[in-house]
Design an enzyme around this catalytic site. Sequence first.
Site, PDB file in Angstrom:
ATOM      1  N   LYS A   1      -3.988 -10.875  -7.180  1.00 46.31           N
ATOM      2  CA  LYS A   1      -5.313 -11.434  -6.637  1.00 46.31           C
ATOM      3  C   LYS A   1      -6.304 -10.433  -7.299  1.00 46.31           C
ATOM      4  CE  LYS A   1      -5.753  -8.253  -2.520  1.00 46.31           C
ATOM      5  NZ  LYS A   1      -6.253  -7.993  -1.148  1.00 46.31           N
TER       6      LYS A   1
ATOM      7  N   LYS B   1     -10.297  -4.974  -5.466  1.00 44.50           N
ATOM      8  CA  LYS B   1     -10.994  -3.692  -5.680  1.00 44.50           C
ATOM      9  C   LYS B   1     -10.561  -2.489  -6.378  1.00 44.50           C
ATOM     10  CE  LYS B   1     -12.143  -4.053  -1.045  1.00 44.50           C
ATOM     11  NZ  LYS B   1     -12.742  -3.970   0.340  1.00 44.50           N
TER      12      LYS B   1
ATOM     13  N   LYS C   1       0.826  -1.268  -0.093  1.00 46.04           N
ATOM     14  CA  LYS C   1       0.077  -0.076  -0.061  1.00 46.04           C
ATOM     15  C   LYS C   1       0.882   1.277   0.116  1.00 46.04           C
ATOM     16  CE  LYS C   1      -4.462  -1.767   1.766  1.00 46.04           C
ATOM     17  NZ  LYS C   1      -5.094  -1.805   2.871  1.00 46.04           N
TER      18      LYS C   1
END
Length: 334
Positions: free
Chosen positions: A197, A200, A115
């Site tokens: 993966k 979103k 992140k």
Amino acid sequence: MIGENKVLFSGMQATGNLTLGNYLGALKNWVSLCDEYLCFYSVVDLHSITIRQDPAELRRRARNLLTLYIAAGIDPEKNCLYYQSHVSAHAELAWILNCFTYMGELNRMTQFKDKAAKHADNINAGLFTYPVLMAADILLYQSDVVPVGNDQLQHLEITRDIAQRFNAIYGDVFTIPEPYIGKAGARIRSLQDPSKKMSKSDENPNASIYLMDDPDTIMRKFKRAVTDSEGCVRYCKEQPGIMNLIDIYSACTDKSVSEIEKEFDGRGYGDFKTAVGESVVAILKPLQDRFDDLNKNKDHIDKIIKENAEKAEYYALKTLRKVQKKVGFPERVR
Ligand code: TYM
């Protein structure tokens, strides 16, 4: 444990559009575990602001997520569905646990590294201590089990380490939680790049199936899913795209991998992709219909939000007060 009851806690962020990965990796298991545990399912909005959010949009998404929990089949009378920000004990316990967590431990968290790389202009302290807030979520309810997808396992490990450290100093304060990983669907991958993966925040909308995608969109995305030139439906590392589609099909139909390999033996990828798409539509369409129905009754949802926050707070405060006493805060006179 709370009294005689085994406890389950899990949470989801209301950021971005929820994907099939969130459903198969988490929400579907939540529903199946409801009968066995006293369950707390939170919309973790405190976690969400570690990334900049538009306030109105965050509020809208949080409400939709809570509604989706109910639409997925979680009974708000028997379980506890609430916004994390409505129970301030989460933030209070997180502060205390911050003082029992080492910088070195947090530095090792792969999700923080990912992140931080993605949001290089906003590497805030909340992003760094994010796993401690997760530990607070889980430990506050004396949780025995935490159903999550694979990507959250490292956060579960640090939660256990923090709890064990605290217990070693102050006695048996926290239940040590175990992760629960479902049989299929623990890591659903991108339809466009199966090395990643399904997420979103993927920029390519064809990479993810969103829970609110309509049937045509779902079928189209599966038709475009990346496969290989082998031409056979087989579960092996050399065919990561097919492996992912088998995982999805297995999670949606409860068929085993060998059953699926047999079913599509000698048939082409076209047939297989259609079947996978249809199995996903068969799960998502009823979910979407229930979601739309629930949204028609605003007062009903408001009542659930209020009552469930009170229920969660009742249990959360029990642990928080115990912890405050253990660390030496003065007794409350009010
Ligand atoms: P979040 O919101 O990113 O994801 C919610 C749940 O969905 C799972 N998941 C997946 N599973 C399989 N395949 C995928 N592609 C996939 N993508 C997401 C996640 O593993 C997760 O279970 N930090 C957490 C929320 C949280 C939490 C907690 C979870 C806060 N406090 C305490 C458990 C316990 C998160 O951001 O999840």
